[in-house]
Scaffold this motif. Structure first.
Motif, PDB file in Angstrom:
ATOM      1  N   ASN A  76     -15.983  -0.970   7.731  1.00  0.00           N
ATOM      2  CA  ASN A  76     -16.080  -2.403   7.434  1.00  0.00           C
ATOM      3  C   ASN A  76     -14.994  -2.881   6.470  1.00  0.00           C
ATOM      4  O   ASN A  76     -15.084  -3.974   5.905  1.00  0.00           O
ATOM      5  N   ASN A  77     -13.968  -2.057   6.281  1.00  0.00           N
ATOM      6  CA  ASN A  77     -12.826  -2.461   5.470  1.00  0.00           C
ATOM      7  C   ASN A  77     -11.563  -2.295   6.308  1.00  0.00           C
ATOM      8  O   ASN A  77     -11.583  -1.643   7.364  1.00  0.00           O
ATOM      9  N   ALA A  78     -10.459  -2.876   5.852  1.00  0.00           N
ATOM     10  CA  ALA A  78      -9.218  -2.839   6.622  1.00  0.00           C
ATOM     11  C   ALA A  78      -8.034  -3.070   5.698  1.00  0.00           C
ATOM     12  O   ALA A  78      -8.177  -3.632   4.602  1.00  0.00           O
ATOM     13  N   VAL A  79      -6.859  -2.622   6.144  1.00  0.00           N
ATOM     14  CA  VAL A  79      -5.608  -3.008   5.496  1.00  0.00           C
ATOM     15  C   VAL A  79      -5.292  -4.416   5.979  1.00  0.00           C
ATOM     16  O   VAL A  79      -5.145  -4.646   7.183  1.00  0.00           O
ATOM     17  N   SER A  80      -5.212  -5.345   5.067  1.00  0.00           N
ATOM     18  CA  SER A  80      -5.017  -6.739   5.477  1.00  0.00           C
ATOM     19  C   SER A  80      -3.554  -7.090   5.697  1.00  0.00           C
ATOM     20  O   SER A  80      -3.223  -7.911   6.555  1.00  0.00           O
ATOM     21  N   CYS A  81      -2.655  -6.448   4.940  1.00  0.00           N
ATOM     22  CA  CYS A  81      -1.228  -6.737   5.127  1.00  0.00           C
ATOM     23  C   CYS A  81      -0.364  -5.703   4.416  1.00  0.00           C
ATOM     24  O   CYS A  81      -0.835  -4.994   3.514  1.00  0.00           O
ATOM     25  N   ILE A  82       0.884  -5.622   4.853  1.00  0.00           N
ATOM     26  CA  ILE A  82       1.910  -4.848   4.163  1.00  0.00           C
ATOM     27  C   ILE A  82       2.768  -5.838   3.394  1.00  0.00           C
ATOM     28  O   ILE A  82       3.453  -6.680   3.993  1.00  0.00           O
ATOM     29  N   ASN A  83       2.736  -5.756   2.076  1.00  0.00           N
ATOM     30  CA  ASN A  83       3.488  -6.704   1.252  1.00  0.00           C
ATOM     31  C   ASN A  83       4.939  -6.297   1.064  1.00  0.00           C
ATOM     32  O   ASN A  83       5.809  -7.149   0.868  1.00  0.00           O
ATOM     33  N   ASN A  84       5.183  -5.011   1.099  1.00  0.00           N
ATOM     34  CA  ASN A  84       6.546  -4.531   0.893  1.00  0.00           C
ATOM     35  C   ASN A  84       6.699  -3.175   1.555  1.00  0.00           C
ATOM     36  O   ASN A  84       5.765  -2.366   1.542  1.00  0.00           O
ATOM     37  N   ALA A  85       7.851  -2.938   2.148  1.00  0.00           N
ATOM     38  CA  ALA A  85       8.138  -1.649   2.775  1.00  0.00           C
ATOM     39  C   ALA A  85       9.632  -1.394   2.649  1.00  0.00           C
ATOM     40  O   ALA A  85      10.452  -2.234   3.030  1.00  0.00           O
ATOM     41  N   ARG A  86       9.969  -0.244   2.097  1.00  0.00           N
ATOM     42  CA  ARG A  86      11.393   0.088   1.963  1.00  0.00           C
ATOM     43  C   ARG A  86      11.583   1.594   2.036  1.00  0.00           C
ATOM     44  O   ARG A  86      10.769   2.372   1.547  1.00  0.00           O
ATOM     45  N   GLU A  87      12.669   1.984   2.669  1.00  0.00           N
ATOM     46  CA  GLU A  87      13.004   3.404   2.742  1.00  0.00           C
ATOM     47  C   GLU A  87      13.625   3.848   1.426  1.00  0.00           C
ATOM     48  O   GLU A  87      14.310   3.073   0.746  1.00  0.00           O
ATOM     49  N   VAL A  88      13.379   5.111   1.076  1.00  0.00           N
ATOM     50  CA  VAL A  88      13.950   5.693  -0.139  1.00  0.00           C
ATOM     51  C   VAL A  88      14.602   7.013   0.226  1.00  0.00           C
ATOM     52  O   VAL A  88      14.219   7.668   1.195  1.00  0.00           O
ATOM     53  N   SER A  89      15.588   7.400  -0.565  1.00  0.00           N
ATOM     54  CA  SER A  89      16.287   8.661  -0.308  1.00  0.00           C
ATOM     55  C   SER A  89      15.642   9.774  -1.105  1.00  0.00           C
ATOM     56  O   SER A  89      14.804   9.541  -1.981  1.00  0.00           O
ATOM     57  N   GLY A  90      16.064  10.995  -0.820  1.00  0.00           N
ATOM     58  CA  GLY A  90      15.585  12.137  -1.592  1.00  0.00           C
ATOM     59  C   GLY A  90      15.007  13.216  -0.711  1.00  0.00           C
ATOM     60  O   GLY A  90      14.614  12.971   0.433  1.00  0.00           O
ATOM     61  N   GLY A  91      14.954  14.419  -1.274  1.00  0.00           N
ATOM     62  CA  GLY A  91      14.401  15.549  -0.539  1.00  0.00           C
ATOM     63  C   GLY A  91      15.388  16.091   0.469  1.00  0.00           C
ATOM     64  O   GLY A  91      16.427  15.495   0.757  1.00  0.00           O
ATOM     65  N   SER A  92      15.033  17.230   1.033  1.00  0.00           N
ATOM     66  CA  SER A  92      15.941  17.919   1.952  1.00  0.00           C
ATOM     67  C   SER A  92      15.526  17.772   3.410  1.00  0.00           C
ATOM     68  O   SER A  92      16.225  18.245   4.298  1.00  0.00           O
ATOM     69  N   THR A  93      14.382  17.143   3.671  1.00  0.00           N
ATOM     70  CA  THR A  93      13.907  16.995   5.051  1.00  0.00           C
ATOM     71  C   THR A  93      13.374  15.589   5.262  1.00  0.00           C
ATOM     72  O   THR A  93      12.914  14.941   4.332  1.00  0.00           O
ATOM     73  N   GLY A  94      13.414  15.137   6.500  1.00  0.00           N
ATOM     74  CA  GLY A  94      12.746  13.910   6.905  1.00  0.00           C
ATOM     75  C   GLY A  94      13.181  12.656   6.167  1.00  0.00           C
ATOM     76  O   GLY A  94      14.029  12.676   5.284  1.00  0.00           O
ATOM     77  N   ARG A  95      12.613  11.537   6.568  1.00  0.00           N
ATOM     78  CA  ARG A  95      12.855  10.248   5.917  1.00  0.00           C
ATOM     79  C   ARG A  95      11.617   9.864   5.125  1.00  0.00           C
ATOM     80  O   ARG A  95      10.505  10.285   5.432  1.00  0.00           O
ATOM     81  N   ALA A 112       9.057   2.110  13.451  1.00  0.00           N
ATOM     82  CA  ALA A 112       7.833   2.140  14.254  1.00  0.00           C
ATOM     83  C   ALA A 112       6.606   1.869  13.389  1.00  0.00           C
ATOM     84  O   ALA A 112       5.675   1.183  13.814  1.00  0.00           O
ATOM     85  N   LEU A 113       6.604   2.390  12.169  1.00  0.00           N
ATOM     86  CA  LEU A 113       5.460   2.134  11.286  1.00  0.00           C
ATOM     87  C   LEU A 113       5.362   0.647  10.955  1.00  0.00           C
ATOM     88  O   LEU A 113       4.273   0.062  10.989  1.00  0.00           O
ATOM     89  N   ILE A 114       6.486   0.049  10.630  1.00  0.00           N
ATOM     90  CA  ILE A 114       6.472  -1.381  10.299  1.00  0.00           C
ATOM     91  C   ILE A 114       6.009  -2.202  11.505  1.00  0.00           C
ATOM     92  O   ILE A 114       5.249  -3.162  11.375  1.00  0.00           O
ATOM     93  N   ALA A 115       6.445  -1.790  12.689  1.00  0.00           N
ATOM     94  CA  ALA A 115       6.010  -2.495  13.897  1.00  0.00           C
ATOM     95  C   ALA A 115       4.505  -2.344  14.101  1.00  0.00           C
ATOM     96  O   ALA A 115       3.818  -3.272  14.536  1.00  0.00           O
ATOM     97  N   GLY A 116       3.974  -1.161  13.778  1.00  0.00           N
ATOM     98  CA  GLY A 116       2.528  -0.953  13.895  1.00  0.00           C
ATOM     99  C   GLY A 116       1.738  -1.725  12.864  1.00  0.00           C
ATOM    100  O   GLY A 116       0.577  -2.085  13.102  1.00  0.00           O
ATOM    101  N   GLY A 117       2.348  -1.960  11.717  1.00  0.00           N
ATOM    102  CA  GLY A 117       1.800  -2.830  10.705  1.00  0.00           C
ATOM    103  C   GLY A 117       0.434  -2.441  10.166  1.00  0.00           C
ATOM    104  O   GLY A 117       0.017  -1.282  10.196  1.00  0.00           O
ATOM    105  N   ALA A 118      -0.262  -3.455   9.671  1.00  0.00           N
ATOM    106  CA  ALA A 118      -1.571  -3.248   9.053  1.00  0.00           C
ATOM    107  C   ALA A 118      -2.587  -2.707  10.054  1.00  0.00           C
ATOM    108  O   ALA A 118      -3.506  -1.969   9.676  1.00  0.00           O
TER     109      ALA A 118
END
Length: 431
Positions: free
Chosen positions: A44-63, A22-28
């Motif tokens: 007057n500023n903005a996130v212009s693009c997402i250059n890379n997105a990847r899931e990582v493992s770790g922790g005991s809760t959530g993604r 869902a985050l990737i779909a929502g994008g910049a």
């Protein structure tokens, strides 16, 4: 469980994604709205693009996931490498059941945006939580371990691989004291009392029904059997018959006084402050400041709350090796008291703080750490083949090495304390 894609946050009132897709779909566009809502990004500023997105493992809760983003207009305070933590894991019911733990972490992340916040934490870009569903998100800077003067990340239970152990624990103790002292001085406003009210039962007792004195006696026997069969794992007095006899006698008796211990730990309001409850070295990052002093930032603020500062000190030092306890503990206690007062907190009585720390360690050790022998043997059936606590059979398994270290720290403090005198004081209301 029912999977949700987007929910509306209770704090900032913005719809946010519940998972990575869902985050990737929502994008910049989403990130721009979110970072503006939190105040990290100007209108007057903005996130212009997402250059890379990847899931990582770790922790005991959530993604979790890592993002690399660009901005319409780069600014010195903006980070391109970001860390995203979701409260939910819709593919793992056990991990998802811990989703509620993020609520306090989100509140703290928003609190940390106050000017001149007393401790360094990962810069918060967006944080919100939906109480009704337990859905939350936290977006922060990604800590550049091993780069730009930041030391490599240290793993829990491997302090012997960390240079200058004492310097690192001094940095952790200073950070804990600065936060707690600044809170007591009123420098964090009234948000703390509203968002982190003191719960006298939180983090002082087991979430399950407490063991009876007889059950404690059975678990003491489990430890004695483990230590007798594996003397190489328990140094000095912790493997001696005299200590075994003491523990057999004292542990059940102490357990029978648990309600009195809890009353004592709740009795000193000057010792209750906002604290990180688990400031082990793996929940921090370290660098040297302009004066060459080792300093640190703290992360992973799950379960942050007001608590007796003795609880926070044990949370920090519980995985420290015995030389820190036996050779440097007095100085670390002095450092905490001094830093706490210099940040505006009241002058703490050293004797009282030490007594509260000992009571908390004993209570929590009996509640949790006497289960460690069975836990370690289940996780490492070949434990008897380990030649020492630093054998690869132990150090390669985080659960085993951490359980052994914390169990050893708990028993070491017990062995070095006149527990009979302490219990006599409890029994006669003199603590």
């Amino acid at each position: 469980m029912t999977k949700v894609d987007w929910v509306r946050g209770d704090a900032l009132g913005l719809d946010f994604p519940a998972h990575a897709d869902a985050l990737i779909a929502g994008g910049a566009a989403f990130l721009t709205r979110a970072f503006r809502a939190s105040g990290m990004l100007s209108e007057n500023n903005a996130v212009s693009c997402i250059n890379n997105a990847r899931e990582v493992s770790g922790g005991s809760t959530g993604r979790k996931m890592l993002l690399v983003v660009d901005y319409k207009r780069p600014e010195p305070n903006l980070h391109n490498n970001l860390f995203v933590k979701f409260s939910r894991d819709f593919d793992n019911r056990r991990r998802d059941a811990a989703k509620v733990q993020m609520e306090l972490e989100v509140r703290f992340a928003l609190l940390s945006q106050l000017p001149d916040f007393p401790v360094v934490v990962p810069a918060c870009y967006f944080a919100d939580f939906h109480v009704q569903t337990g859905t939350g998100i936290l977006i922060t800077q990604c800590i550049p371990f091993g780069m730009d003067g930041v030391e490599p990340q240290y793993e829990k239970g491997l302090d012997h691989e960390m240079p200058d152990q004492l310097g690192h624990y001094q940095a952790l103790i200073r950070a804990l004291a600065r936060l707690a002292g600044s809170h007591k001085a009123g420098r964090l406003g009234n948000t703390v009392e509203r968002s982190f009210p003191f719960d006298p039962t939180k983090l002082t007792v087991s979430a399950r029904a407490p063991y009876t004195p007889a059950q404690i006696g059975e678990r003491v026997d489990d430890y004695i059997q483990l230590a007798t069969e594996n003397p190489q794992l328990f140094p000095g007095a912790l493997g001696a018959e005299t200590f075994f006899a003491r523990l057999r006698d004292e542990a059940p008796r102490f357990q029978s006084l648990s309600s009195r211990v809890i009353t004592v730990l709740q009795s000193r309001p000057e010792m209750v402050a906002l604290c990180h409850w688990n400031a082990h070295v793996d929940n921090a990052w370290f660098w040297r400041n302009d004066s060459g002093e080792l300093t640190c930032g703290l992360m992973d603020w799950g379960n942050v709350s007001q608590m007796n500062v003795a609880v926070a000190l044990w949370g920090c030092l519980s995985a420290a090796e015995l030389p820190i306890w036996n050779e440097h503990f007095d100085d670390l206690l002095t450092l905490f008291i001094s830093e706490f007062e210099s940040c505006g907190g009241p002058l703490l009585c050293r004797k009282t703080l030490l007594r509260h720390l000992t009571l908390n360690v004993a209570m929590m050790g009996l509640a949790w750490m006497l289960d460690s022998p069975k836990t370690m043997l289940a996780a490492q059936p070949e434990l008897a083949k380990a030649k020492s606590p630093r054998d690869a059979l132990i150090t390669s398994n985080e659960q085993v090495r951490s359980q052994l270290l914390i169990l050893t720290a708990f028993l070491n403090l017990w062995e070095r304390t006149d527990m009979n005198a302490l219990m006599h004081s409890l029994e006669h209301g003199c603590v």
